[in-house]
Design a protein around this motif. Structure first.
Motif, PDB file in Angstrom:
ATOM      1  N   ARG A  71     -17.903 -26.409 -22.489  1.00  0.00           N
ATOM      2  CA  ARG A  71     -17.126 -25.408 -23.246  1.00  0.00           C
ATOM      3  C   ARG A  71     -18.004 -24.722 -24.177  1.00  0.00           C
ATOM      4  NH1 ARG A  71     -11.394 -25.792 -22.656  1.00  0.00           N
ATOM      5  NH2 ARG A  71     -10.690 -27.445 -21.438  1.00  0.00           N
ATOM      6  N   LEU A  72     -17.760 -23.334 -24.478  1.00  0.00           N
ATOM      7  CA  LEU A  72     -18.408 -22.815 -25.710  1.00  0.00           C
ATOM      8  C   LEU A  72     -17.544 -23.492 -27.009  1.00  0.00           C
ATOM      9  CD1 LEU A  72     -18.893 -19.441 -24.382  1.00  0.00           C
ATOM     10  CD2 LEU A  72     -20.707 -20.965 -24.849  1.00  0.00           C
ATOM     11  N   PRO A  73     -18.420 -23.638 -27.966  1.00  0.00           N
ATOM     12  CA  PRO A  73     -17.609 -24.094 -29.221  1.00  0.00           C
ATOM     13  C   PRO A  73     -16.863 -23.153 -29.966  1.00  0.00           C
ATOM     14  CG  PRO A  73     -19.840 -23.845 -29.773  1.00  0.00           C
ATOM     15  CD  PRO A  73     -19.670 -23.658 -28.239  1.00  0.00           C
ATOM     16  N   PRO A  74     -15.818 -23.582 -30.732  1.00  0.00           N
ATOM     17  CA  PRO A  74     -14.987 -22.672 -31.518  1.00  0.00           C
ATOM     18  C   PRO A  74     -15.654 -22.367 -32.558  1.00  0.00           C
ATOM     19  CG  PRO A  74     -14.211 -24.861 -31.934  1.00  0.00           C
ATOM     20  CD  PRO A  74     -15.193 -24.861 -30.804  1.00  0.00           C
ATOM     21  N   SER A  75     -16.619 -20.999 -32.558  1.00  0.00           N
ATOM     22  CA  SER A  75     -17.640 -20.709 -33.384  1.00  0.00           C
ATOM     23  C   SER A  75     -17.825 -19.401 -33.380  1.00  0.00           C
ATOM     24  CB  SER A  75     -18.717 -21.577 -32.896  1.00  0.00           C
ATOM     25  OG  SER A  75     -20.054 -20.794 -33.368  1.00  0.00           O
ATOM     26  N   LEU A  76     -18.062 -18.440 -34.287  1.00  0.00           N
ATOM     27  CA  LEU A  76     -18.142 -17.069 -34.604  1.00  0.00           C
ATOM     28  C   LEU A  76     -19.388 -16.912 -33.775  1.00  0.00           C
ATOM     29  CD1 LEU A  76     -17.391 -16.261 -38.429  1.00  0.00           C
ATOM     30  CD2 LEU A  76     -16.052 -15.811 -36.277  1.00  0.00           C
ATOM     31  N   LEU A 115     -27.625 -26.197 -28.327  1.00  0.00           N
ATOM     32  CA  LEU A 115     -28.052 -26.704 -26.745  1.00  0.00           C
ATOM     33  C   LEU A 115     -26.930 -26.426 -26.001  1.00  0.00           C
ATOM     34  CD1 LEU A 115     -30.344 -27.851 -25.093  1.00  0.00           C
ATOM     35  CD2 LEU A 115     -29.545 -30.175 -25.788  1.00  0.00           C
ATOM     36  N   GLY A 116     -25.801 -26.776 -26.353  1.00  0.00           N
ATOM     37  CA  GLY A 116     -24.533 -26.705 -25.361  1.00  0.00           C
ATOM     38  C   GLY A 116     -24.440 -25.259 -25.113  1.00  0.00           C
ATOM     39  N   MET A 117     -24.386 -24.392 -26.063  1.00  0.00           N
ATOM     40  CA  MET A 117     -24.381 -22.964 -25.724  1.00  0.00           C
ATOM     41  C   MET A 117     -25.670 -22.430 -24.727  1.00  0.00           C
ATOM     42  SD  MET A 117     -23.209 -21.730 -29.708  1.00  0.00           S
ATOM     43  CE  MET A 117     -23.287 -20.058 -29.314  1.00  0.00           C
ATOM     44  N   TYR A 118     -26.828 -22.920 -24.960  1.00  0.00           N
ATOM     45  CA  TYR A 118     -27.663 -22.522 -24.186  1.00  0.00           C
ATOM     46  C   TYR A 118     -27.529 -23.057 -22.837  1.00  0.00           C
ATOM     47  CZ  TYR A 118     -32.348 -22.729 -21.872  1.00  0.00           C
ATOM     48  OH  TYR A 118     -33.390 -22.439 -21.321  1.00  0.00           O
ATOM     49  N   ARG A 119     -26.887 -24.264 -22.668  1.00  0.00           N
ATOM     50  CA  ARG A 119     -26.682 -24.760 -21.205  1.00  0.00           C
ATOM     51  C   ARG A 119     -25.658 -23.961 -20.557  1.00  0.00           C
ATOM     52  NH1 ARG A 119     -25.540 -30.978 -21.999  1.00  0.00           N
ATOM     53  NH2 ARG A 119     -25.389 -30.867 -19.910  1.00  0.00           N
TER      54      ARG A 119
END
Length: 330
Positions: free
Chosen positions: A55-60, A154-158
């Protein structure tokens, strides 16, 4: 032999409880209180077959490029959507970057302007009031927060890498989804195998331009800010004059790294937060897992230990090396 009377009520099929999935007494009593009735379906199964999800993090940092994907491209230039889905996340993202850059600027100034006796290293000058073990603990905690932020990057990149490349045939998929399901620019596709395992993957891809913009306008700034926090944030902790000062400085770093989460929850409407949670999940089967990731705890400890040791020695014995930016007069 008598004939059974004919009843006006529809027959109720007798459903036998699966011998492979017996219901315990407490569960049976709880389900009996709910309109149902609830019965076991098939037999027990291994939920680990659907091993993990991304999942994408809850982030701006994530919402600035994913919220526009939640609606169809034909709706992008609607006045309401432009101001709420495009402009607001973009301005929130710029506000976040501005706050973090300013905080780093002041951290750098405060760290580089520490006055030390001539020829006396930083840690030796504060040895009377600042315990070395507490300094190490504070640096480790600050490093853990920074590494967590870098792992989020890194998770966003993946996640981005799991989205295929765009090709013209994807437009037909998007049009089909808009016609029969919902108006989105990133439809998802479920897949089932012979064992009943379900995974969810993106049905369409990103263009090279869009992928490039994510890497260099979102992920690279996020990673660069984390690296600067790693170097000068640990120097900020190491330059604490006493035990209380070091603890407070470590808390400042933890707070600074949580600004993204706080601003996201304050500036992002609830419906958009729900979109971020539900619309962009990619799931994987057990066979898709990279088992090397199970060694993460050991790798993380080694990396954190080496980072803290290197920066501890660097800031305590060679702090002048890090003071190379011309901000002393500002």
């Amino acid at each position: 032999m008598g004939v059974a009377p004919i009843s006006d009520e529809p027959p109720v099929a007798a459903v036998a409880e699966s011998p492979l999935a017996p219901i315990d007494a407490k569960t049976r009593q709880r389900l009996a209180k709910i309109d149902g009735p609830f019965r076991p379906i098939d037999g027990p199964f291994d939920s680990n077959q659907e091993a993990w999800s991304l999942r994408l993090p809850p982030s701006l940092y994530a919402s600035v490029f994913t919220l526009p994907l939640a609606i169809d491209k034909t709706m992008w230039w609607d006045t309401s959507n432009f101001f709420t889905i495009f402009l607001a996340p973009f301005l929130s993202y710029l506000l976040l970057l501005g706050i973090q850059v300013l905080l780093l600027f002041y951290i750098y100034k405060d760290t580089s302007n520490v006055e030390l006796p001539e020829g006396v290293p930083l840690c030796e000058a504060t040895a009377e009031n600042a315990d070395w073990l507490l300094r190490v603990i504070c640096m480790v905690l600050a490093t853990a927060y920074i590494f967590a932020d870098m792992r989020q990057t890194l998770g966003m990149y993946r996640w981005v890498q799991c989205v295929p490349e765009w090709h013209p045939g994807h437009q037909e998929i998007t049009d089909y989804c808009c016609r029969y399901s919902g108006r989105t620019s990133l439809p998802m596709q479920r897949y089932h195998d012979d064992y009943g395992v379900t995974v969810k993957k993106p049905a369409v891809g990103f263009t090279c331009c869009f992928r490039f913009s994510i890497f260099f306008l979102v992920l690279m700034p996020k990673l660069l800010i984390a690296l600067i926090w790693l170097v000068y944030g640990l120097g900020y902790v190491a330059s604490g004059l006493n035990n209380t000062d070091m603890i407070l400085r470590a808390i400042v770093i933890m707070f600074a790294l949580k600004i993204d989460d706080v601003l996201y929850r304050v500036l992002t409407p609830d419906v958009f937060q729900t979109w971020m949670t539900n619309n962009f999940e990619i799931t994987f089967s057990e066979e898709e897992e990279n088992e090397a990731i199970r060694w993460l705890p050991y790798v993380a400890v080694l990396c954190m230990g080496g980072t803290v040791a290197g920066l501890y020695i660097g800031w305590c014995n060679h702090s002048a090396v890090f003071d190379f930016l011309p901000f002393d007069e500002l």
